[in-house]
Design a protein around this motif. Structure first.
Motif, PDB file in Angstrom:
ATOM      1  N   UNK A 355       3.842 -55.724  28.621  1.00 52.23           N
ATOM      2  CA  UNK A 355       3.356 -56.824  27.783  1.00 52.23           C
ATOM      3  C   UNK A 355       3.106 -56.376  26.356  1.00 52.23           C
ATOM      4  N   UNK A 356       2.587 -55.166  26.197  1.00 54.88           N
ATOM      5  CA  UNK A 356       2.360 -54.561  24.876  1.00 54.88           C
ATOM      6  C   UNK A 356       3.687 -54.447  24.123  1.00 54.88           C
ATOM      7  N   UNK A 357       4.739 -54.040  24.839  1.00 50.46           N
ATOM      8  CA  UNK A 357       6.066 -53.907  24.233  1.00 50.46           C
ATOM      9  C   UNK A 357       6.663 -55.274  23.925  1.00 50.46           C
ATOM     10  N   UNK A 358       6.634 -56.170  24.905  1.00 48.53           N
ATOM     11  CA  UNK A 358       7.291 -57.468  24.753  1.00 48.53           C
ATOM     12  C   UNK A 358       6.685 -58.294  23.630  1.00 48.53           C
ATOM     13  N   UNK A 359       5.367 -58.400  23.602  1.00 47.76           N
ATOM     14  CA  UNK A 359       4.724 -59.220  22.572  1.00 47.76           C
ATOM     15  C   UNK A 359       4.741 -58.538  21.214  1.00 47.76           C
ATOM     16  N   UNK A 360       4.731 -57.206  21.209  1.00 47.67           N
ATOM     17  CA  UNK A 360       4.741 -56.493  19.935  1.00 47.67           C
ATOM     18  C   UNK A 360       6.108 -56.395  19.298  1.00 47.67           C
ATOM     19  N   UNK A 543      -4.158 -60.174  20.459  1.00 50.28           N
ATOM     20  CA  UNK A 543      -4.671 -58.832  20.752  1.00 50.28           C
ATOM     21  C   UNK A 543      -4.082 -57.788  19.804  1.00 50.28           C
ATOM     22  N   UNK A 544      -2.792 -57.927  19.464  1.00 57.58           N
ATOM     23  CA  UNK A 544      -2.106 -56.922  18.660  1.00 57.58           C
ATOM     24  C   UNK A 544      -2.141 -57.165  17.164  1.00 57.58           C
ATOM     25  N   UNK A 545      -3.064 -57.988  16.716  1.00 57.37           N
ATOM     26  CA  UNK A 545      -3.118 -58.364  15.294  1.00 57.37           C
ATOM     27  C   UNK A 545      -3.200 -57.157  14.365  1.00 57.37           C
ATOM     28  N   UNK A 546      -4.081 -56.207  14.661  1.00 56.75           N
ATOM     29  CA  UNK A 546      -4.261 -55.044  13.774  1.00 56.75           C
ATOM     30  C   UNK A 546      -3.004 -54.181  13.736  1.00 56.75           C
ATOM     31  N   UNK A 547      -2.364 -54.013  14.884  1.00 59.85           N
ATOM     32  CA  UNK A 547      -1.123 -53.243  14.920  1.00 59.85           C
ATOM     33  C   UNK A 547      -0.041 -53.949  14.121  1.00 59.85           C
ATOM     34  N   UNK A 548       0.032 -55.273  14.243  1.00 54.17           N
ATOM     35  CA  UNK A 548       1.042 -56.043  13.508  1.00 54.17           C
ATOM     36  C   UNK A 548       0.856 -55.896  12.003  1.00 54.17           C
ATOM     37  N   UNK A 549      -0.386 -56.035  11.530  1.00 53.28           N
ATOM     38  CA  UNK A 549      -0.650 -55.870  10.101  1.00 53.28           C
ATOM     39  C   UNK A 549      -0.240 -54.483   9.626  1.00 53.28           C
TER      40      UNK A 549
END
Length: 596
Positions: A355-360, A543-549
């Protein structure tokens, strides 16, 4: 007595008298079932399409027309616009209950951030994300007893320490290879455009795989493609004129990577199918069977290699270098403490990793694709962004070198923040957010029953890109009224324009109006300048907002530092989208000028 007189007309035909009664009963039953599945508008005065309420398939016929154009999400914008409202009902076959469509930012923000005890993630979310991982936390409602344990498993992945020390390094390494590869392509293209989408798609995949599993740079698809190009210079297909794009051959992609992308893409079934779980189950066990098997084999292999590395006597090998390592180390620690065998292949660990991979992956690659278009089509803003980078990373500029990863993520650069935020405001990547009413609630003065799904569309009237309708304060919730001034309002005269300056505010007098340091003195970035829900909000926000930024900031900074994005021909610059798991730009070309 004759046969006819004993059995009547039906008896004379050899038909039992009870048969007509049974047929009538069956017809009545079928009719009742038919009527039962007709759309049932929520009592009250929430607007809806009257014609849709009178047909079994509801609004699905209209949505289908939008799907044929490749932009079915546009239906939600047009639906409220036609009804002249910020709140409406939409009837989706085969669900007899409508869902409520909301395009007003303030009410959407209130639901997400202030009223999360009344609303939770929708069951439709579980239908969408559950297709690729039933034990993935995005497929769970907050009240799901599994949810707390899953969040505990991944809680450290978005901490500043993990992001700065682990994720940022992977992002920077892949971004550096992209710069090298595009430098090579620029030299070969000689001023002609070339497609950027696939490069960015694989860059995002490499980044998230490195962050998730610690995949080495030399095994990345981007590195292999760069090496392949250097050996294929004679096979580059040159365009006929300066306006025609140059095309490049691609190296074959590893089966595991292709399978990961295909499985991620199957999420679209959840968005579009009226029977997502059944539809997906059938496809998963037929035409997608091999892809899912390859995905599982890839995860198993990486987990096994991770355990072997982390339990090695070599201290350099057993240091944490990815998300999987953090999860495994926690499980190994718990197992040792509890005196049991580690459960390294627990379903929740596997689903959380994928899920971490797919959504990211999909969201980042799509957003990067849109960003390249905003850069090319807003030359003044791009030039100002480059001046900001040269000011913020002054030492790197003076030494004619690349900025370091720590310079990019730590040096203040308000216009860089503003430019990125404006890209995220404008991008079409995922413009919808789903929630479900946990109890009978009131939204904009309308009673909405428990169990109703709420779709918030942030690109509709009253959202991020368009002024809304006049809504009396009295019909808003108390929490909405009390937080009215928390976020500013966009100027209706320029709300649809790309304008990074809207995110900046002045803190002191600038020294002068000239360029250089003074241009960016006395200003700061303000995240609450106006409506923005690209990452959702509240405790169940992205959940992955900080990683995305972090990823977008590093990649964009590196690209603008090294290249000038020049306008592409109009025929290669469409802003039409293609509806998949995300809204992908139909055209994503770049025409670059090398700067370093």
């Amino acid at each position: 007595m004759t046969e006819a007189s004993r059995g009547g007309l039906f008896g004379s035909w050899g038909i039992s008298p009870s048969l007509p009664i049974a047929l009538v009963a069956i017809c009545v039953l079928l009719y009742r079932l038919y009527i039962r599945h007709f759309p049932k508008p929520i009592p009250g005065n929430i607007p809806y399409n009257i014609l849709s309420a009178r047909r079994l398939i509801g609004d699905s016929l209209d949505i289908r027309r939008y799907q044929k154009t490749g932009d079915f999400r546009r239906f939600f914008h047009d639906h409220n616009t036609k009804l002249n409202t910020s709140i409406s009902q939409v009837f989706m076959f085969p669900y007899p209950k409508p869902f409520v469509l909301l395009t007003d930012f303030r009410e959407s923000y209130d639901i997400l951030s202030k009223r999360h005890r009344d609303f939770d993630r929708s069951k439709r979310n579980a239908d969408i994300f559950g297709t690729i991982g039933t034990n993935f936390h995005l497929a769970m409602q907050t009240r799901d007893p599994r949810f707390k344990g899953n969040k505990e498993l991944v809680r450290d992945l978005m901490t500043p320490a993990f992001l700065n020390e682990v994720s940022a390094v992977h992002i920077y390494d892949i971004a550096t290879v992209l710069v090298d590869m595009w430098s090579y392509k620029v030299a070969q293209a000689a001023g002609r455009p070339f497609s950027a989408y696939e490069d960015l798609h694989y860059v995002a995949l490499d980044i998230i795989l490195a962050a998730a599993f610690g995949i080495p740079l030399e095994q990345s698809t981007t590195q292999k493609q760069y090496e392949f190009l250097q050996l294929q210079s004679s096979k580059i297909k040159s365009a006929g004129s300066k306006a025609d794009p140059v095309t490049y051959d691609r190296t074959p992609i590893a089966e595991s990577r292709t399978a990961l992308m295909k499985v991620t893409g199957t999420v679209v079934v959840g968005y579009k199918s009226p029977f997502p779980r059944l539809h997906h189950w059938i496809l998963r066990n037929t035409i997608w069977r091999r892809d899912f098997a390859l995905k599982e084999a890839f995860i198993t292999d990486e987990i096994n290699k991770g355990v072997e590395r982390l339990t090695s006597e070599n201290s350099q090998e057993n240091r944490m270098r990815c998300a999987m390592d953090m999860m495994l180390l926690r499980e190994l620690g718990y197992a040792k403490k509890e005196g049991r065998k580690p459960n390294i292949n627990a379903p929740r660990m596997r689903d959380e990793l994928f899920g971490y991979v797919a959504t990211g992956h999909d969201t980042s690659s799509t957003t990067l694709s849109w960003i390249t278009k905003f850069l090319a089509d807003n030359q003044s803003a791009q030039a100002k962004l480059r001046r900001q980078l040269r000011t913020a990373f002054a030492e790197a500029h003076a030494e004619k070198r690349q900025p370091t990863v720590m310079e990019i993520i730590e040096k203040p650069a308000p216009f860089l923040d503003a430019f990125l935020e404006e890209c995220l405001r404008m991008t079409k990547t995922i413009p919808t957010i789903l929630r479900e009413a946990l109890t009978d609630v009131t939204i904009l003065g309308h009673l909405v029953p428990k169990g109703t799904s709420i779709m918030m569309y942030n690109h509709g009237p009253g959202g991020q890109l368009e002024s809304g309708f006049n809504i009396p304060e009295a019909v808003r919730s108390e929490t909405s009224q009390s937080s009215k001034d928390r976020v500013g309002e966009w100027n209706p005269d320029d709300i649809s324009r790309f304008l990074p300056e809207r995110w900046l505010q002045r803190t002191a007098e600038a020294k002068s109006d000239g360029e250089g340091d003074a241009e960016f003195e006395g200003i700061e970035y303000n995240a609450n300048s106006g409506p923005f829900l690209t990452f959702g909000g509240g405790p169940r926000g992205c959940f992955g907002r900080k990683l995305a930024y972090m990823e977008l900031r590093i990649v964009m900074a590196m690209l603008v530092w090294n290249f000038e994005f020049q306008p592409c021909p109009a025929e290669l610059s469409s802003y039409e989208g293609i509806d998949a798991a995300t809204v992908v730009p139909k055209q994503c070309y770049v025409r670059l000028k090398q700067l370093l």
